[in-house]
Structure formats: C-alpha cells, structure tokens
Design a protein around this motif. Structure first.
Motif, mmCIF file in Angstrom:
data_model
loop_
_atom_site.group_PDB
_atom_site.id
_atom_site.type_symbol
_atom_site.label_atom_id
_atom_site.label_comp_id
_atom_site.label_asym_id
_atom_site.label_seq_id
_atom_site.Cartn_x
_atom_site.Cartn_y
_atom_site.Cartn_z
ATOM 1 N N SER A 29 0.834 -1.208 0.000
ATOM 2 C CA SER A 29 0.000 0.000 0.000
ATOM 3 C C SER A 29 0.863 1.250 0.000
ATOM 4 O O SER A 29 0.561 2.228 -0.686
ATOM 5 C CB SER A 29 -0.920 0.010 1.221
ATOM 6 O OG SER A 29 -1.817 -1.062 1.177
ATOM 7 N N TYR A 32 2.329 1.617 -3.451
ATOM 8 C CA TYR A 32 1.269 2.064 -4.369
ATOM 9 C C TYR A 32 1.023 3.560 -4.173
ATOM 10 O O TYR A 32 0.916 4.305 -5.146
ATOM 11 C CB TYR A 32 -0.021 1.277 -4.127
ATOM 12 C CG TYR A 32 -1.177 1.770 -4.962
ATOM 13 C CD1 TYR A 32 -1.296 1.392 -6.298
ATOM 14 C CD2 TYR A 32 -2.129 2.625 -4.431
ATOM 15 C CE1 TYR A 32 -2.342 1.852 -7.067
ATOM 16 C CE2 TYR A 32 -3.174 3.092 -5.194
ATOM 17 C CZ TYR A 32 -3.278 2.699 -6.511
ATOM 18 O OH TYR A 32 -4.318 3.172 -7.278
ATOM 19 N N TRP A 33 0.952 4.006 -2.932
ATOM 20 C CA TRP A 33 0.750 5.423 -2.636
ATOM 21 C C TRP A 33 1.871 6.261 -3.245
ATOM 22 O O TRP A 33 1.628 7.307 -3.852
ATOM 23 C CB TRP A 33 0.701 5.626 -1.116
ATOM 24 C CG TRP A 33 0.661 7.059 -0.698
ATOM 25 C CD1 TRP A 33 -0.431 7.878 -0.628
ATOM 26 C CD2 TRP A 33 1.780 7.857 -0.303
ATOM 27 N NE1 TRP A 33 -0.060 9.123 -0.200
ATOM 28 C CE2 TRP A 33 1.305 9.143 0.012
ATOM 29 C CE3 TRP A 33 3.141 7.604 -0.164
ATOM 30 C CZ2 TRP A 33 2.121 10.170 0.431
ATOM 31 C CZ3 TRP A 33 3.964 8.631 0.260
ATOM 32 C CH2 TRP A 33 3.450 9.883 0.548
ATOM 33 N N ARG A 34 3.093 5.789 -3.093
ATOM 34 C CA ARG A 34 4.235 6.527 -3.620
ATOM 35 C C ARG A 34 4.230 6.550 -5.153
ATOM 36 O O ARG A 34 4.511 7.586 -5.768
ATOM 37 C CB ARG A 34 5.534 5.896 -3.116
ATOM 38 C CG ARG A 34 6.733 6.784 -3.318
ATOM 39 C CD ARG A 34 7.932 6.291 -2.590
ATOM 40 N NE ARG A 34 8.405 5.032 -3.176
ATOM 41 C CZ ARG A 34 9.491 4.406 -2.780
ATOM 42 N NH1 ARG A 34 10.185 4.880 -1.773
ATOM 43 N NH2 ARG A 34 9.856 3.292 -3.348
ATOM 44 N N ARG A 35 3.858 5.419 -5.761
ATOM 45 C CA ARG A 35 3.835 5.319 -7.220
ATOM 46 C C ARG A 35 2.753 6.198 -7.842
ATOM 47 O O ARG A 35 2.911 6.695 -8.950
ATOM 48 C CB ARG A 35 3.632 3.853 -7.613
ATOM 49 C CG ARG A 35 3.764 3.590 -9.095
ATOM 50 C CD ARG A 35 3.665 2.115 -9.439
ATOM 51 N NE ARG A 35 2.321 1.601 -9.184
ATOM 52 C CZ ARG A 35 2.001 0.698 -8.275
ATOM 53 N NH1 ARG A 35 2.928 0.190 -7.481
ATOM 54 N NH2 ARG A 35 0.765 0.287 -8.119
ATOM 55 N N THR A 36 1.648 6.409 -7.137
ATOM 56 C CA THR A 36 0.528 7.159 -7.704
ATOM 57 C C THR A 36 0.493 8.619 -7.236
ATOM 58 O O THR A 36 -0.516 9.297 -7.427
ATOM 59 C CB THR A 36 -0.805 6.477 -7.344
ATOM 60 O OG1 THR A 36 -0.919 6.399 -5.916
ATOM 61 C CG2 THR A 36 -0.897 5.099 -7.956
ATOM 62 N N GLU A 38 1.924 11.239 -8.446
ATOM 63 C CA GLU A 38 1.765 12.161 -9.567
ATOM 64 C C GLU A 38 0.306 12.237 -10.015
ATOM 65 O O GLU A 38 -0.210 13.320 -10.310
ATOM 66 C CB GLU A 38 2.658 11.709 -10.726
ATOM 67 C CG GLU A 38 2.812 12.729 -11.814
ATOM 68 C CD GLU A 38 3.838 12.280 -12.831
ATOM 69 O OE1 GLU A 38 3.479 12.215 -14.021
ATOM 70 O OE2 GLU A 38 4.982 12.000 -12.439
ATOM 71 N N ASP A 39 -0.376 11.095 -10.054
ATOM 72 C CA ASP A 39 -1.791 11.072 -10.435
ATOM 73 C C ASP A 39 -2.640 11.849 -9.436
ATOM 74 O O ASP A 39 -3.554 12.579 -9.820
ATOM 75 C CB ASP A 39 -2.314 9.636 -10.525
ATOM 76 C CG ASP A 39 -1.636 8.838 -11.625
ATOM 77 O OD1 ASP A 39 -1.117 9.464 -12.582
ATOM 78 O OD2 ASP A 39 -1.631 7.597 -11.530
ATOM 79 N N ARG A 40 -2.351 11.683 -8.146
ATOM 80 C CA ARG A 40 -3.100 12.408 -7.119
ATOM 81 C C ARG A 40 -2.893 13.910 -7.260
ATOM 82 O O ARG A 40 -3.835 14.695 -7.130
ATOM 83 C CB ARG A 40 -2.683 11.958 -5.717
ATOM 84 C CG ARG A 40 -3.379 10.721 -5.248
ATOM 85 C CD ARG A 40 -3.134 10.466 -3.768
ATOM 86 N NE ARG A 40 -1.749 10.614 -3.349
ATOM 87 C CZ ARG A 40 -0.810 9.707 -3.523
ATOM 88 N NH1 ARG A 40 -1.097 8.563 -4.112
ATOM 89 N NH2 ARG A 40 0.421 9.921 -3.109
ATOM 90 N N ARG A 43 -4.935 15.144 -10.136
ATOM 91 C CA ARG A 43 -6.357 15.176 -9.775
ATOM 92 C C ARG A 43 -6.668 16.373 -8.883
ATOM 93 O O ARG A 43 -7.686 17.049 -9.055
ATOM 94 C CB ARG A 43 -6.736 13.881 -9.062
ATOM 95 C CG ARG A 43 -8.021 13.297 -9.528
ATOM 96 C CD ARG A 43 -8.410 11.963 -8.898
ATOM 97 N NE ARG A 43 -7.593 11.395 -7.856
ATOM 98 C CZ ARG A 43 -6.701 10.428 -8.029
ATOM 99 N NH1 ARG A 43 -6.490 9.914 -9.218
ATOM 100 N NH2 ARG A 43 -6.025 9.946 -7.010
#
Length: 94
Positions: A29, A32-36, A38-40, A43
């Motif tokens: 988790s 995943y948080w670190r990988r995403t 940029e997407d956050r 958004r």
C-alpha cells in the motif's frame, strides 16, 4: 500528514518494513501510494481548476442557483463538458 507520508519522511532512518509494521499498513500500500503520487497531484490540480470555474460561474450568475436565469445552457452542463470528452471504452468484441 497521513501514515504514508510519515513512512516516506522516516524511511531512511527506520526502514519501510519496520514503519509499516508499526503503523499497521501493508508495504504494498505504501509503494502504491508513492507510485501514484503524480496522479493524485494531477487530480488535485484538476479539482482546484473546477472549483475556480464553479466560483466564476456562480459569480457571473449573480450568486443564483437552480433554474437557469436565461436561455443559456444550464451551468452544470457547461461545467461537465470537459468530462464528456474523455475516451470511451471500445466496442465489445463479437
């Protein structure tokens, strides 16, 4: 600060495995948080732009809400147009 940010801030000193175990989160988790991240961020920026548009439309309509006050398209339709330009799913395969 959320738990994942805490792990990111202290991972060099204590290690991801130990921090995740103490905080009760899965390492996957955290990664995943670190990988995403940029997407956050994208958004959040899009949400901020939409909020600015909503405030501008509200100001232009003299603070009215509800039934459109003129023959213009409804405000919600103007705000949602960019969302409808997203690509749609492909046709089902036969």
């Amino acid at each position: 600060m959320n738990r994942f940010q805490f792990v990111a801030d202290h991972q060099r000193r204590y290690g991801v495995k130990r921090l995740c175990a103490i905080l009760g989160i899965a390492r996957s988790s955290f990664y995943y948080w670190r990988r995403t991240a940029e997407d956050r961020a994208a958004r959040q920026a899009a949400d901020a732009r939409l909020a600015a548009r909503i405030r501008a439309v509200h100001r232009e309509s003299d603070g009215t809400y509800g039934v459109p006050r003129s023959r213009r398209p409804p405000v919600w339709l103007l705000l949602l147009r960019p969302l409808h330009s997203r690509p749609t799913a492909s046709a089902p395969r036969a």
